[in-house]
Design a protein around this motif. Structure first.
Motif, PDB file in Angstrom:
ATOM      1  N   ALA A  21     -10.607 -46.923 -64.537  1.00 10.83           N
ATOM      2  CA  ALA A  21     -10.858 -45.806 -63.636  1.00 10.83           C
ATOM      3  C   ALA A  21     -10.276 -46.057 -62.249  1.00 10.83           C
ATOM      4  O   ALA A  21     -10.111 -45.115 -61.461  1.00 10.83           O
ATOM      5  N   SER A  22      -9.950 -47.317 -61.922  1.00 12.63           N
ATOM      6  CA  SER A  22      -9.241 -47.632 -60.678  1.00 12.63           C
ATOM      7  C   SER A  22      -7.736 -47.695 -60.903  1.00 12.63           C
ATOM      8  O   SER A  22      -6.964 -47.091 -60.168  1.00 12.63           O
ATOM      9  N   PHE A 103     -13.765 -35.984 -55.841  1.00 13.96           N
ATOM     10  CA  PHE A 103     -12.863 -36.936 -55.194  1.00 13.96           C
ATOM     11  C   PHE A 103     -11.994 -36.185 -54.192  1.00 13.96           C
ATOM     12  O   PHE A 103     -11.532 -35.072 -54.459  1.00 13.96           O
ATOM     13  N   SER A 138     -12.828 -32.018 -61.097  1.00 10.71           N
ATOM     14  CA  SER A 138     -12.343 -33.108 -61.935  1.00 10.71           C
ATOM     15  C   SER A 138     -12.906 -32.931 -63.337  1.00 10.71           C
ATOM     16  O   SER A 138     -14.102 -32.688 -63.501  1.00 10.71           O
ATOM     17  N   GLN A 141     -15.572 -36.977 -63.609  1.00  6.35           N
ATOM     18  CA  GLN A 141     -15.815 -37.360 -62.228  1.00  6.35           C
ATOM     19  C   GLN A 141     -15.577 -38.854 -62.010  1.00  6.35           C
ATOM     20  O   GLN A 141     -16.042 -39.687 -62.795  1.00  6.35           O
ATOM     21  N   SER A 142     -14.876 -39.169 -60.935  1.00  2.81           N
ATOM     22  CA  SER A 142     -14.563 -40.552 -60.601  1.00  2.81           C
ATOM     23  C   SER A 142     -15.817 -41.365 -60.281  1.00  2.81           C
ATOM     24  O   SER A 142     -15.945 -42.515 -60.689  1.00  2.81           O
ATOM     25  N   GLN A 170      -8.896 -38.789 -64.374  1.00  2.00           N
ATOM     26  CA  GLN A 170      -9.837 -39.671 -65.061  1.00  2.00           C
ATOM     27  C   GLN A 170     -10.076 -39.235 -66.509  1.00  2.00           C
ATOM     28  O   GLN A 170     -11.006 -39.745 -67.152  1.00  2.00           O
ATOM     29  N   LYS A 191      -3.843 -44.265 -63.942  1.00  2.00           N
ATOM     30  CA  LYS A 191      -5.130 -44.670 -64.482  1.00  2.00           C
ATOM     31  C   LYS A 191      -5.043 -44.714 -66.006  1.00  2.00           C
ATOM     32  O   LYS A 191      -4.472 -45.633 -66.578  1.00  2.00           O
ATOM     33  N   ARG A 314     -18.828 -47.746 -57.095  1.00  2.00           N
ATOM     34  CA  ARG A 314     -18.558 -46.425 -56.547  1.00  2.00           C
ATOM     35  C   ARG A 314     -19.888 -45.716 -56.298  1.00  2.00           C
ATOM     36  O   ARG A 314     -20.759 -45.713 -57.161  1.00  2.00           O
ATOM     37  N   SER A 321     -15.208 -49.155 -66.953  1.00  2.00           N
ATOM     38  CA  SER A 321     -14.424 -48.156 -67.686  1.00  2.00           C
ATOM     39  C   SER A 321     -13.613 -48.853 -68.767  1.00  2.00           C
ATOM     40  O   SER A 321     -13.099 -49.957 -68.569  1.00  2.00           O
TER      41      SER A 321
END
Length: 339
Positions: A21-22, A103, A138, A141-142, A170, A191, A314, A321
């Motif tokens: 996810a990063s 985000f 999104s 969601q991040s 994502q 990602k 976060r 992830s």
């Protein structure tokens, strides 16, 4: 190749990387292609058309991923730039609805172009009302990994003729979905698409493009990328009119990564990722979920780091992830560290 058993052998990932996810990790074919391109650049052994062919291949790969055609796909370097371009379709005094934890790359461009209203992600469809011009969200969601209620949002938006814009940064690469009912799908490819940072894509519908203005018009948006000098300005008749001149090496890496995702198939990747995520949830005492991103409050991220597990924090929660290169060993290593 037995896709879900052997896919991990296509990567060089160190154990314990739970942070797609990063940023995603490249398949070996992508990193090798990038190494070749860097050697060509270093030696001057080719011209840019070789790298540009990879850009065309990546565009086609993204189109295939969403079951659309390349003429509906725009390329860029960041998701925020793509959203900013899409926002030019709004009329003066427009109002846009977004989730309250969105985000900022899919929030600030709207705030620059319109009046923004917010609602909790789980209530986004219910918050759609007359007087709005667009809804932007999104798909995953991040901060939380929450998967949007896509069908409900599209149905509510169409009842009021809103533009529907989703950020799939994502989601694309592990979550099955198509462009049906959507006016735009924006995706930063570094990602879950496992591309170098600097490759980004957007699907745009014809009804959206006819309202957009090419604020970043440049030579690459001309037919055949041949508009090098002088006026008149003649832009491509399709989504390529909104292209940014590509960061070629990013697309050299993106093309084979997208090829792999399309070869394996998103449904199979989805099943693989969810199985790992739900194994992790079970070990944490959480119920099964529908996202490849797992968040948990109160977890000691330092314990993970000491055990060689790379995750993220976060919104005050641990975020892990899971993707193609992960195995049950990665999950169990993290759970042991947190136990």
């Amino acid at each position: 190749m037995n896709a879900l058993i052997d896919a991990k052998d296509l990567f060089e990932a160190d154990p314990g990387f739970l942070n797609t996810a990063s940023y995603g990790l490249p398949p070996r074919a992508a990193s090798q292609a990038l190494d070749t391109a860097l050697a060509q650049w270093r030696r001057g052994s080719t011209d840019w058309s070789t790298w540009d062919a990879a850009t065309d291949r990546a565009r086609a790969g993204f189109a295939r991923l969403l079951d659309t055609t390349p003429d509906h796909v725009t390329i860029s370097s960041t998701g925020a730039q793509l959203v900013s371009s899409i926002a030019t379709a709004l009329p003066p005094g427009a109002r846009v609805l977004v989730p309250d934890i969105e985000f900022t790359s899919n929030l600030f461009p709207w705030a620059q172009a319109a009046t923004v209203e917010t609602a909790p992600p789980e209530r986004l469809a219910d918050a759609i009302h007359p007087g709005l011009d667009a809804v932007a969200f999104s798909l995953v969601q991040s901060a939380t990994g929450q998967v949007a209620a896509l069908t409900d949002i599209i149905t509510a938006a169409r009842a009021h003729d809103l533009l529907v814009v989703t950020d799939a940064s994502q989601a694309a690469g592990w979550l099955p979905f198509t462009t049906d009912g959507l006016d735009a799908v924006v995706c930063s490819a570094y990602k879950w698409l496992m591309a170098p940072r600097g490759a980004a894509f957007a699907y745009t519908s014809p009804r959206l493009r006819e309202r957009m203005r090419p604020l970043a018009a440049n030579w690459y948006g001309t037919p055949g990328h041949a508009g090098y000098y002088g006026l008149p300005m003649t832009l491509s008749p399709d989504a390529a009119a909104f292209d940014l001149s590509p960061a070629w090496f990013c697309y050299v890496g993106a093309a084979p990564a997208l090829d792999l995702i399309n070869e394996l198939g998103v449904p199979a990747i989805h099943a693989h990722n969810l199985a790992l995520a739900n194994r992790f949830r079970a070990g944490l005492g959480q119920p099964p979920g529908d996202s490849a991103i797992v968040t948990t409050p109160g977890a000691d991220a330092a314990k993970l780091q000491a055990a060689g597990v790379r995750a993220a924090v976060r919104a005050g929660n641990l975020r892990a992830s899971f993707h193609l290169y992960n195995t049950t060993d990665d999950v169990d290593r993290a759970l042991e560290a947190l136990a």
